[in-house]
Design a protein around this motif. Structure first.
Motif, short mmCIF file in Angstrom:
data_model
loop_
_atom_site.label_atom_id
_atom_site.label_comp_id
_atom_site.label_asym_id
_atom_site.label_seq_id
_atom_site.Cartn_x
_atom_site.Cartn_y
_atom_site.Cartn_z
N UNK A 56 0.83 -1.21 0.00
CA UNK A 56 0.00 0.00 0.00
C UNK A 56 0.86 1.25 0.00
N UNK A 57 1.90 1.26 0.81
CA UNK A 57 2.81 2.42 0.83
C UNK A 57 3.48 2.57 -0.54
N UNK A 58 3.84 1.46 -1.18
CA UNK A 58 4.40 1.52 -2.53
C UNK A 58 3.41 2.16 -3.50
N UNK A 59 2.14 1.79 -3.39
CA UNK A 59 1.11 2.36 -4.27
C UNK A 59 1.03 3.88 -4.15
N UNK A 60 1.33 4.40 -2.97
CA UNK A 60 1.27 5.84 -2.75
C UNK A 60 2.63 6.51 -2.92
N UNK A 67 -7.46 -3.49 12.87
CA UNK A 67 -8.09 -4.81 13.01
C UNK A 67 -7.01 -5.89 12.96
N UNK A 68 -7.35 -7.07 13.40
CA UNK A 68 -6.44 -8.21 13.29
C UNK A 68 -6.07 -8.39 11.82
N UNK A 69 -4.77 -8.45 11.57
CA UNK A 69 -4.20 -8.56 10.22
C UNK A 69 -4.51 -7.34 9.35
N UNK A 70 -4.78 -6.20 9.95
CA UNK A 70 -5.18 -4.99 9.24
C UNK A 70 -4.03 -4.12 8.77
N UNK A 71 -3.01 -4.72 8.18
CA UNK A 71 -1.83 -3.97 7.76
C UNK A 71 -2.14 -2.96 6.64
N UNK A 72 -3.04 -3.32 5.75
CA UNK A 72 -3.38 -2.38 4.67
C UNK A 72 -3.99 -1.10 5.25
N UNK A 73 -4.92 -1.24 6.19
CA UNK A 73 -5.51 -0.06 6.81
C UNK A 73 -4.48 0.72 7.62
N UNK A 101 -0.40 12.88 4.75
CA UNK A 101 -1.09 13.77 3.80
C UNK A 101 -1.49 15.09 4.45
N UNK A 102 -1.47 15.17 5.76
CA UNK A 102 -1.80 16.43 6.43
C UNK A 102 -0.85 17.55 6.06
N UNK A 103 0.37 17.21 5.70
CA UNK A 103 1.33 18.25 5.34
C UNK A 103 1.92 18.07 3.94
N UNK A 104 1.27 17.23 3.13
CA UNK A 104 1.74 16.99 1.76
C UNK A 104 0.52 17.01 0.84
N UNK A 105 0.35 18.12 0.14
CA UNK A 105 -0.85 18.28 -0.70
C UNK A 105 -0.91 17.26 -1.83
N UNK A 106 0.23 16.88 -2.38
CA UNK A 106 0.24 15.87 -3.44
C UNK A 106 -0.24 14.52 -2.92
N UNK A 107 0.21 14.17 -1.75
CA UNK A 107 -0.22 12.92 -1.14
C UNK A 107 -1.70 12.99 -0.77
N UNK A 157 -7.80 7.90 -4.34
CA UNK A 157 -7.97 6.52 -3.90
C UNK A 157 -9.36 6.31 -3.32
N UNK A 158 -9.78 7.22 -2.45
CA UNK A 158 -11.10 7.11 -1.83
C UNK A 158 -12.21 7.21 -2.88
N UNK A 159 -12.03 8.09 -3.86
CA UNK A 159 -13.02 8.23 -4.93
C UNK A 159 -13.11 6.94 -5.73
#
Length: 153
Positions: free
Chosen positions: A16-20, A107-113, A123-129, A136-138
């Protein structure tokens, strides 16, 4: 992660971090088996540019709590499913932190979240992120809206 056996779960955070496009380190450091090197790593983390720590562990799952006790960086705990209690032991160990030493618990095994939560913090301090996260949410929303009952046959 607390041991190499946690990689099957924690690899989802890395993907997930790679995706971002977020850089990260992968480490195996045990709160019980090598507390000295763990403490050194955590105490050096802010000076090395670390802004958020994701810690996954099973069983007693003390890793996220110990890390949180050693730093003021945000710590996100991932309880890893265990053989004995299906991860309930891990979840309760991480979520039941004493007042004043918080760990954001997934959650248990919730590494993606966990990774997505880290993205939201960064993302709070990185507008591009922030834009990537909004997109992603959209896409998630659009996928649900475009799902038909035929997709469940």
């Amino acid at each position: 992660m607390g041991s190499a056996s946690d990689w099957d779960v924690m690899s989802a955070a890395c993907a997930t971090l790679d995706d971002f496009g977020i850089s990260y380190e992968k480490k195996v450091l045990s709160a019980h088996r090598n507390p000295g090197p763990l403490a050194e790593y955590v105490k050096a983390a802010p000076g090395n540019g670390t802004e958020v720590i994701i810690a996954g562990a099973g069983g007693a799952a003390h890793l996220p709590g110990v890390i949180a006790a050693l730093t003021t960086l945000p710590v996100i705990g991932v309880p890893v499913k265990s053989k004995a209690l299906n991860g309930l032991d891990s979840l309760l160990s991480i979520v039941q932190m004493p007042s004043g030493i918080p760990v954001a618990t997934m959650a248990i095994d919730g590494a993606r979240n966990a990774a997505l939560y880290a993205v939201a913090i960064l993302a709070l301090k990185d507008s591009g992120l922030s834009e990537k996260l909004q997109e992603f949410r959209k896409q998630q929303s659009d996928k649900v809206l475009n799902t038909t009952t035929n997709d469940y046959s």
